[in-house]
Motif scaffolding. Sequence first.
Motif, short mmCIF file in Angstrom:
data_model
loop_
_atom_site.label_atom_id
_atom_site.label_comp_id
_atom_site.label_asym_id
_atom_site.label_seq_id
_atom_site.Cartn_x
_atom_site.Cartn_y
_atom_site.Cartn_z
N ILE A 7 0.68 -1.07 -0.16
CA ILE A 7 -0.05 0.13 0.14
C ILE A 7 1.16 1.26 -0.08
N LYS A 8 2.14 1.24 0.75
CA LYS A 8 2.88 2.51 0.72
C LYS A 8 3.38 2.67 -0.45
N GLU A 9 3.84 1.49 -1.03
CA GLU A 9 4.44 1.64 -2.44
C GLU A 9 3.56 2.19 -3.46
N MET A 15 1.62 9.64 -5.59
CA MET A 15 2.41 10.77 -5.20
C MET A 15 3.04 11.28 -6.46
N GLU A 16 3.96 10.35 -6.94
CA GLU A 16 5.07 10.75 -8.08
C GLU A 16 4.02 10.86 -9.17
N LEU A 17 2.73 10.30 -9.36
CA LEU A 17 2.12 10.78 -10.46
C LEU A 17 1.46 11.94 -10.44
N PRO A 24 -5.18 13.21 -15.41
CA PRO A 24 -6.33 13.85 -14.49
C PRO A 24 -5.98 13.68 -12.98
N LYS A 25 -5.99 14.76 -12.33
CA LYS A 25 -5.64 15.06 -10.86
C LYS A 25 -6.89 14.25 -10.12
N SER A 31 -7.92 7.54 -6.19
CA SER A 31 -7.00 6.72 -5.95
C SER A 31 -6.39 6.45 -4.50
N LEU A 32 -5.79 7.67 -4.38
CA LEU A 32 -5.08 8.21 -2.94
C LEU A 32 -6.03 7.82 -1.73
N ASP A 33 -7.39 8.40 -2.06
CA ASP A 33 -8.42 8.32 -0.97
C ASP A 33 -8.50 6.89 -0.77
N LEU A 34 -8.83 6.06 -1.76
CA LEU A 34 -8.90 4.58 -1.62
C LEU A 34 -7.92 3.83 -0.60
N LEU A 35 -6.56 4.28 -1.33
CA LEU A 35 -5.44 3.73 -0.60
C LEU A 35 -5.16 4.07 0.85
#
Length: 162
Positions: A7-9, A15-17, A24-25, A31-35
């Motif tokens: 999950i961290k990876e 974050m790099e994307l 598209p932000k 995806s960040l919220d789901l992670l």
Amino acid sequence: MSKLYEIKERYQNLMELLENEELPKDLINNSLDLLETEFTEKAETICKILTNMKADSEAIKKEEDRLKARRKALENNMSNLKEYLESNMKALDLKKLKGNIFSLSIQKNQSSCIIHDLKNIPKDFIVIKEDVNKKDLMEYIKQNEIEIDGVEIKQTESLRIR
């Protein structure tokens, strides 16, 4: 469910994307919220495991204390029985006794040195142990805002689970 390091990876990759202007932000943010939700669930599971481990550890500690008390009682009983036997042998003026299984004898122990007054001891035999009162030293350094060679004030972090 993914492993925590996976999950961290994935989070780091997303974050790099975010730095890429062409993607598209809102998709990346979703995806960040789901992670983050997945990470939270995994962290909660780990906290449950930690809670169980803590309970096991406390139960083991309690059992160690119980066994230590039991061992101490046995050692005291052994000492008392040995003193009882010795005092009765001395009362009967028996220095040696041979039974069918055990042989007993009262012998002199190795000499020991008992100090009654330290100031009368020659300095060659005095050992001074140096130690530092770290708490007072740290307070002194902070109050006087000074640095001392060989001393470092270090602030660390740790995880607190409530």
